[in-house]
Design an enzyme around this catalytic site. Structure first.
Site, short mmCIF file in Angstrom:
data_model
loop_
_atom_site.label_atom_id
_atom_site.label_comp_id
_atom_site.label_asym_id
_atom_site.label_seq_id
_atom_site.Cartn_x
_atom_site.Cartn_y
_atom_site.Cartn_z
N ARG A 1 1.01 -5.88 -4.98
CA ARG A 1 1.22 -6.77 -3.83
C ARG A 1 1.60 -7.98 -4.10
O ARG A 1 1.33 -9.06 -3.56
CB ARG A 1 -0.32 -6.64 -3.26
CG ARG A 1 -0.64 -5.51 -2.64
CD ARG A 1 -1.72 -5.51 -1.35
NE ARG A 1 -2.18 -4.36 -0.76
CZ ARG A 1 -1.57 -3.79 0.28
NH1 ARG A 1 -0.80 -4.43 0.87
NH2 ARG A 1 -2.01 -2.72 0.71
N LYS B 1 8.03 0.59 5.58
CA LYS B 1 6.96 1.31 4.94
C LYS B 1 5.57 0.73 5.53
O LYS B 1 5.63 -0.36 5.64
CB LYS B 1 6.85 1.47 3.60
CG LYS B 1 5.88 1.94 2.91
CD LYS B 1 4.88 1.19 1.95
CE LYS B 1 4.29 0.05 2.55
NZ LYS B 1 3.45 -0.69 1.53
N THR B 2 4.96 1.72 6.05
CA THR B 2 3.37 1.30 6.16
C THR B 2 2.60 2.32 6.98
O THR B 2 3.07 2.64 8.06
CB THR B 2 3.11 -0.10 6.72
OG1 THR B 2 1.82 -0.20 6.69
CG2 THR B 2 3.80 -0.48 7.90
N ASP C 1 4.90 -7.68 5.16
CA ASP C 1 4.70 -8.90 4.09
C ASP C 1 5.85 -8.81 2.94
O ASP C 1 6.63 -9.58 2.88
CB ASP C 1 3.47 -8.88 3.50
CG ASP C 1 2.28 -9.44 4.51
OD1 ASP C 1 2.63 -10.02 5.29
OD2 ASP C 1 1.26 -8.89 4.21
N GLY D 1 0.91 -1.26 -0.02
CA GLY D 1 -0.14 -0.14 -0.05
C GLY D 1 0.84 1.25 0.05
O GLY D 1 2.08 1.31 0.60
N ASP E 1 0.18 1.93 8.68
CA ASP E 1 -0.24 1.15 9.63
C ASP E 1 0.35 1.20 10.80
O ASP E 1 -0.15 1.03 11.90
CB ASP E 1 -0.82 -0.29 9.24
CG ASP E 1 -1.63 -0.42 8.12
OD1 ASP E 1 -2.07 0.45 7.60
OD2 ASP E 1 -1.63 -1.70 7.77
P1 FBP Z 1 0.69 -2.05 3.81
O1 FBP Z 1 0.74 -2.89 4.72
O2 FBP Z 1 0.91 -2.63 2.18
O3 FBP Z 1 1.36 -0.78 3.88
O4 FBP Z 1 -0.79 -1.58 3.22
C1 FBP Z 1 -1.76 -0.95 4.37
C2 FBP Z 1 -2.84 -0.54 4.01
O5 FBP Z 1 -3.00 0.67 3.81
C3 FBP Z 1 -3.92 -0.95 5.06
O6 FBP Z 1 -4.15 -0.02 5.96
C4 FBP Z 1 -5.11 -1.21 4.08
O7 FBP Z 1 -6.02 -2.18 4.99
C5 FBP Z 1 -4.61 -1.78 2.88
O8 FBP Z 1 -3.40 -1.21 2.80
C6 FBP Z 1 -5.76 -1.53 1.89
O9 FBP Z 1 -5.08 -2.14 0.75
P2 FBP Z 1 -5.31 -2.04 -0.87
O10 FBP Z 1 -4.66 -0.74 -1.23
O11 FBP Z 1 -4.87 -3.15 -1.60
O12 FBP Z 1 -6.68 -1.48 -0.95
#
Ligand code: FBP
Length: 550
Positions: free
Chosen positions: A146, A203-204, A177, A82, A206
């Site tokens: 992803r 990165k994230t 991941d 993400g 979250d």
């Molecule tokens: P990462 O763990 O890859 O940083 O992504 C986090 C996130 O933003 C979460 O908060 C959210 O649930 C998810 O990605 C959403 O994924 P997508 O962009 O595939 O809709």
């Protein structure tokens, strides 16, 4: 084609991100000092067996002085998972760090995430290319994806493509991941003497890729400040109109760090924290009752309005739902399920195979939520919680309960609710000063790690509550963060997610204040991120990190 750039982006392009002193004064060819051998956070024997070449590496800290790297390096980089504010600055820092090592160094960006590495889709960066993206949000410089790289054939393809370009270093900018995959790739490269080294960057938005050594994942600072601004605006609206309850779901797939941070910044009436729900083994019914009690109490004080923060991953932490979802994940990994075309057939298959308790939990949910739970998992086996409308579920259930109480004469208020979901709004915002500086430093540190010949490391910049010149740069072995978890119905070695610690100071701060926030409004309106102005406003890190580090 003309590209129109906003006045802010234009002014912001001139911002020079700050670096830790050791890198600012010595460049990226610095002395890599090594600590003692390390261990994984859990499951030591299994992780050692799976990663014989990278297990036990020492923590690296950069010291002033000249290192051994003076040759030109060719390096590849991917953005993975993400979006998170600051990704472009990681690449800019990496580029500048590599050029500082040797002006002949080259940086290739693989397109669209990990798949770009296997499909050999890339661009070669130069100054003009990089300059257009400095201090901007987004991952559009090379895109992200992803795709999961975990099979030997994929690793072999990556190495083949790298070798064709003379690449000896890869930087994976990703979350837990993606960095798990980076660790596997580093191990593969080491075992096969490929000469390719792999380094990750944390990165994230979250905020769940952190530990003693990784104080924050980048993007958390900016994203939570964007959400806090919006929550503050809604609080002010609620306090002006005094007629709506706002249920706001906040991104953060599993951990509730974003919800907690936003609560600490804005003081809502209710902030649910998934980790607490799990620890207290709360049922969905109990959560609903708790919210309804606050609505009732506020109604008695003539306040038929309020703010509820709902972490995105809540549903997975409610014990009865967690068990049901884990069974569901295993069933959905069954090839038979995947061959079913019709939604009703899928539903019947699930309903028949779930254990009695899980079937009951599944059946208590409205059809819309059941369908959302049965949507495809992401390539890492995660439920796509951003697509589950927990905030609407709570509004419905709280509304039903209040109606029951009203019928019994126990509640006389008016419950009118609005739902919101803040997630994508924050992931590509222009990075705050903190993220701009932190990301640039992470990228520059990654260049220094590759220059020092390191592989299997996560770029680390520590001491971040201090001013940037006091930040400490180095590398943390990826294996140090790993443990064994169940994914896609199988036991897997993965980087351990950092959840909210209930005995930690940030949660304890919320726990002390929330009873008063529930009834005596103490809304805080943080306003938008400031890029120009006093450092006390522009450079302030998150409340979480300030509280954590005293
Ligand atoms: P990462 O763990 O890859 O940083 O992504 C986090 C996130 O933003 C979460 O908060 C959210 O649930 C998810 O990605 C959403 O994924 P997508 O962009 O595939 O809709």
């Amino acid at each position: 084609m003309t590209i129109t750039v906003s006045p802010l982006q234009n002014a912001r392009a001139a911002y020079q991100p700050k670096l830790p002193k050791v890198l600012a004064e010595n460049g990226s060819n610095v002395i890599a000092s090594e600590g003692a051998p390390t261990q994984s956070v859990a499951d030591n024997d299994s992780i050692r067996r799976l990663f014989p070449k990278s297990y036990g590496l020492p923590v690296v800290t950069f010291q002033a002085g000249k290192g051994k790297a003076d040759q030109a390096l060719a390096v590849g980089v991917i953005l993975s998972g993400g979006q998170a504010p600051g990704g472009h600055n990681v690449i800019a820092g990496l580029y500048d760090g590599l050029k500082k090592l040797n002006a002949g160094s080259a940086l290739y960006g693989f397109l669209g995430g990990p798949s770009g590495l296997t499909e050999n889709k890339y661009v070669k960066f130069d100054d003009t290319f990089i300059n257009a993206y400095r201090n901007t949000g987004g991952f559009d410089i090379i895109g992200s994806g992803r795709t999961k790289l975990e099979k030997e054939e994929a690793f072999a393809k990556v190495v083949e493509n790298c070798k064709a370009l003379g690449i000896t270093g890869l930087v994976v900018i990703g979350g837990d991941d993606s960095n798990t995959n980076a660790c596997m790739l580093a191990e593969y490269c080491a075992q096969h003497n490929t000469g390719v080294r792999v380094v990750g960057c944390p990165k994230t938005i979250d905020g769940d890729l952190k530990n003693e050594w990784i104080e924050a994942s980048f993007g958390f600072d900016t994203a939570s400040k964007v959400y806090a601004e919006l929550i503050g605006n809604i609080e002010r609206d609620a306090n002006s109109a005094k007629k709506y309850w706002h249920f706001i779901k906040l991104m953060g797939r599993s951990a509730s760090h974003i919800a907690l941070e936003c609560a600490l910044q804005t003081h809502p009436n209710i902030a649910l924290i998934s980790e607490e729900v799990e620890a207290k083994k709360m049922t969905l019914r109990q959560i609903v009752e708790d919210i309804a009690q606050v609505v009732k109490k506020r109604a008695e004080a003539k306040k038929d309005f309020g703010i509820v923060l709902v972490p995105e991953g809540l549903i997975e932490f409610i014990p009865e739902m967690k068990l049901m979802m884990s069974e569901l994940n295993d069933l959905m990994a069954d090839p038979y399920f995947n061959n079913l075309k019709d939604d009703d057939d899928k539903h019947q298959f699930i309903a028949k195979k779930l254990s009695a308790g899980s079937a009951q939990a599944f059946n208590t949910l409205p059809g819309a939520i059941q369908r959302q739970l049965m949507m495809d998992r992401d390539p890492h086996g995660n439920v796509q919680v951003s697509r589950i409308e927990t905030e609407k579920l709570l509004i419905d259930l709280v509304g039903d309960l209040l109606n029951e109480w009203k019928a019994k004469g126990q509640y006389t208020g008016k419950f009118s609710a609005q739902n919101h979901f803040f997630g994508y709004e924050g992931r590509c915002a222009a990075p705050s000063n903190f993220d701009a500086d932190y990301c640039y430093s992470l990228g520059y540190t990654a260049a220094a790690l590759l220059g020092a010949g390191k592989t299997g490391y996560l770029s680390s910049v520590r001491n971040v509550t201090k001013t940037a010149d006091q930040w400490v740069a180095g590398g943390i072995p990826l294996t140090m963060m790993m443990n064994i978890e169940r994914r896609h119905g199988k036991e897997k070695a993965v980087i351990k997610k950092a959840l909210v610690e209930l005995d930690g100071k940030p949660f304890q701060t919320l726990a002390q204040k929330r009873a008063s926030w529930a009834v005596d409004d103490d809304y805080v309106y943080p306003g938008p991120i400031q890029y120009f102005g006093p450092a006390s406003v522009c450079d302030r890190p998150t409340e979480t990190i300030l509280i954590e580090h005293g």
